[in-house]
Motif scaffolding. Sequence first.
Motif, PDB file in Angstrom:
ATOM      1  N   ASN A 284      71.505  35.991 -31.909  1.00  0.00           N
ATOM      2  CA  ASN A 284      70.177  36.346 -32.388  1.00  0.00           C
ATOM      3  C   ASN A 284      70.005  35.762 -33.778  1.00  0.00           C
ATOM      4  O   ASN A 284      70.979  35.546 -34.487  1.00  0.00           O
ATOM      5  N   SER A 285      68.778  35.534 -34.163  1.00  0.00           N
ATOM      6  CA  SER A 285      68.502  34.929 -35.455  1.00  0.00           C
ATOM      7  C   SER A 285      67.339  35.641 -36.118  1.00  0.00           C
ATOM      8  O   SER A 285      66.400  36.048 -35.452  1.00  0.00           O
ATOM      9  N   MET A 286      67.422  35.804 -37.441  1.00  0.00           N
ATOM     10  CA  MET A 286      66.320  36.363 -38.215  1.00  0.00           C
ATOM     11  C   MET A 286      65.932  35.349 -39.277  1.00  0.00           C
ATOM     12  O   MET A 286      66.773  34.897 -40.047  1.00  0.00           O
TER      13      MET A 286
ATOM     14  N   GLU B 198      73.527  28.161 -39.106  1.00  0.00           N
ATOM     15  CA  GLU B 198      74.305  28.688 -37.985  1.00  0.00           C
ATOM     16  C   GLU B 198      75.719  28.136 -37.982  1.00  0.00           C
ATOM     17  O   GLU B 198      76.624  28.716 -37.369  1.00  0.00           O
TER      18      GLU B 198
END
Length: 122
Positions: free
Chosen positions: A3-5, A120
């Motif tokens: 997941n990424s914010m 990432e």
Amino acid sequence: MFNSMTAFGDGRLTAEPEVRMTKTGKSVCTFNLAVNHPGPNNTAAVSFVYVETWEKLADRCRNLKKGQIVTITGAIRQDKWEGADGKPVTRMKIVATRVIPGPEAGSKHEEIADADYDPETE
């Protein structure tokens, strides 16, 4: 699955940026932003956001100045380490991939971006 914010916002630098080199020779530039926002009961409030930039972007951000407004885009990350007292410490930060200096810098309102950097992989 990851997941990424993503964070996007602006604020004023609270101090001159700090630049250092990692053991592997990568540039890292860090700075804090003061971000004004509404507080309880419609009062003014400020939050302080830790920002980290890497490599080419870090080299470019070294020229930012205390009090300058910047707009950033980046990924939200959490640092964890053990404090001097042996207790765990955590800090939220934004690993910026784009920094846009405000016009107070005395130059054009130009974008500083590092399209090659992917947070990432850090």
